[in-house]
Design an enzyme around this catalytic site. Sequence first.
Site, PDB file in Angstrom:
ATOM      1  N   VAL A 145       0.840  -1.197   0.000  1.00  0.00           N
ATOM      2  CA  VAL A 145       0.000   0.000   0.000  1.00  0.00           C
ATOM      3  C   VAL A 145       0.880   1.254   0.000  1.00  0.00           C
ATOM      4  O   VAL A 145       1.741   1.408   0.880  1.00  0.00           O
ATOM      5  CB  VAL A 145      -0.921   0.010   1.237  1.00  0.00           C
ATOM      6  CG1 VAL A 145      -1.764   1.274   1.260  1.00  0.00           C
ATOM      7  CG2 VAL A 145      -1.809  -1.225   1.246  1.00  0.00           C
ATOM      8  N   CYS A 146       0.649   2.115  -0.969  1.00  0.00           N
ATOM      9  CA  CYS A 146       1.359   3.402  -1.081  1.00  0.00           C
ATOM     10  C   CYS A 146       2.871   3.144  -1.040  1.00  0.00           C
ATOM     11  O   CYS A 146       3.391   2.378  -1.830  1.00  0.00           O
ATOM     12  CB  CYS A 146       0.869   4.351   0.009  1.00  0.00           C
ATOM     13  SG  CYS A 146       1.435   6.036  -0.209  1.00  0.00           S
ATOM     14  N   GLN A 147       3.581   3.756  -0.104  1.00  0.00           N
ATOM     15  CA  GLN A 147       5.028   3.521  -0.017  1.00  0.00           C
ATOM     16  C   GLN A 147       5.327   2.039   0.235  1.00  0.00           C
ATOM     17  O   GLN A 147       6.339   1.507  -0.242  1.00  0.00           O
ATOM     18  CB  GLN A 147       5.596   4.368   1.129  1.00  0.00           C
ATOM     19  CG  GLN A 147       7.076   4.248   1.327  1.00  0.00           C
ATOM     20  CD  GLN A 147       7.500   4.747   2.696  1.00  0.00           C
ATOM     21  OE1 GLN A 147       6.748   4.638   3.665  1.00  0.00           O
ATOM     22  NE2 GLN A 147       8.676   5.334   2.769  1.00  0.00           N
ATOM     23  N   GLY A 149       3.831  -0.289  -1.126  1.00  0.00           N
ATOM     24  CA  GLY A 149       3.792  -0.904  -2.452  1.00  0.00           C
ATOM     25  C   GLY A 149       5.146  -0.780  -3.135  1.00  0.00           C
ATOM     26  O   GLY A 149       5.617  -1.712  -3.809  1.00  0.00           O
TER      27      GLY A 149
END
Lengths: 366, 242
Positions: A145-147, A149
């Site tokens: 998720v986000c960073q 990811g």
Amino acid sequence: MTSQPFQDAMRDWLLRLEEGARALSQVGEPVVGCTSKEEIYREDKVVLYRYLATPGPDSRARMRTPLVICYALVNRPYMMDLQPDRSLIRGLLARGVDVYLIDWGYPDGADRYLEVKDYVLRYLPHCADAAAAHARSTAVNLLGVCQGGTLSLCFAAAHPKRVRNLITMVTPVDFRTPDNLLTKWSDGIDIDALVDTIGNVPGEMLNAVFLALMPYRLLSQKYIAILDGPRDRAALENFLRMEKWIFDSPDHPGEMYRQFMRWFVKENRLVEGDLEIAGRSIRLSDVKMPVLNIYAERDHLVPPAASRALARLVGTQDYTEYGFPGGHIGIYVSAAAQREVPGRIAGWLAAREPRGGRAAPRGARG
Amino acid sequence: MTEAQEKSPDWAQAWIDEQRERLENSLREGSVPSGDRDLGALFSRLGADWLSSYELLARASFPKSTVPLGWAREQEREWRDLASAQAEYRRLEAQIVAKLLAVHARALDRLQQAVRERTEQGRPFEEFRELYDLWIECGEEIYAEVARSEEYCRLQAALGNASIELRARQQKVLERGLKYFDLPTRSELNSVHRELRALRERLAELEVRLPRQAPSANNTTRATRARASQQASKRTSKRASK
């Protein structure tokens, strides 16, 4: 509006806001996180949890490959399980996914020398192995998720056989797209001086930057809207939960921040193909497992183009993209997200589960 | 009056008298710490003296060309650097405040125009909230233009760097003060944390090589870690043998 009616309207409005403030003050400290979980593994401040499905008609046969959620370091991962009707994790459990989550904790001064390699080549593999061992699987599905990811992509590129399927959510890949205001702002900042001076980068500092992206809306209108909005307790509690999550921001380990900003943001090494972590070359072309890339169409933090760049960089032949019609936060907590996102993920995973991959219903295993 | 005093010019005598008076004052009871004074009070006094003397130095305007000299030259250098970092930060802060005020002003202009258009279209405001929301829209619109401009990005980065510089200078001065009182400093902690990180890394490497341990009630996580590591090792050796 003439002067007198204007003053009357203004007075009425201020009275309404006052009422709103009174109603808000009746709501206590919000409770976050709703699904039972057990600790599976712990290393330094990092904890791996496994979420437990509520026994009932939803406890269908689960997928044998565990799904490990790798969240960003910037905020707390309980956003994935904020409350019963806003929980991606509940949605996944209900669809038979065996969910594990990595909680990075609250890094402090003792963690300021943690580097990207500690996250990508130590904590993440250890958590993935612990989840696989716990689920008696030979590999994991990974959801970054986000960073988180971005880190997951690096891990998957370094250890392609340990990740059966990879899902990235609102994940920045190309940090140099023209619409990326955060990158534009950070270009002139002396990151070395920043980290040398303050060590860990305070969550409050990062939040201040995020708020500065839309200051009128985020510093004023948001609060006026809640004070002038519906008075029902549930709406106020929802607001406070989000408020808590937004500002419950761990500090970012200093060296990790320095490397992340330099390698990923300023030098865009994931795209340029010259990323090295602890002497190991990290190429997105080595990401050969199936990839589901979920981005938010109205994301003001990670522009869609920053995520969608993944399509041309990964080595897999099985690449799926899904644009959610919402923003960076709405993708987890909006009503539409609850309807759409868990189903998309679970369906995509189920289609790629090895034959015979469905295990007995939960509870059958000790 | 001695012969020497008689021959001295008035100004010289005045200076000598002043020094005499200062000396006498400094030797009065309480001015010089003695062994039987309360230790806490002694430390407080030292701290207060330290702070006030450096505050005075910080407030003084230092000609940039003058090189600090003497016993306290290093401290003076640090305070000068702090003073100039603060001045630079204030200068840039004033510039960005001016930019943001200009954004507000332009937002109000845009709001005025939007209100006029609405009135001309025969759509009066029903509630004050509508006006407020329109103002927010105008504000965000103007701010987005400015925030993306090269000039603003440069200025914001310069302000950010100036605040880092200011913080670094403050830390330096504070560290000297902490050392004075034999208190731990950030630099010392950094050394410890750097070593701690290296030790953690080595420990993790060693744990991978440890033989499997029987799980007990109080080391479940360690056992899980060992299992996970063993599994990782097995997988690695399998990969190697393929």
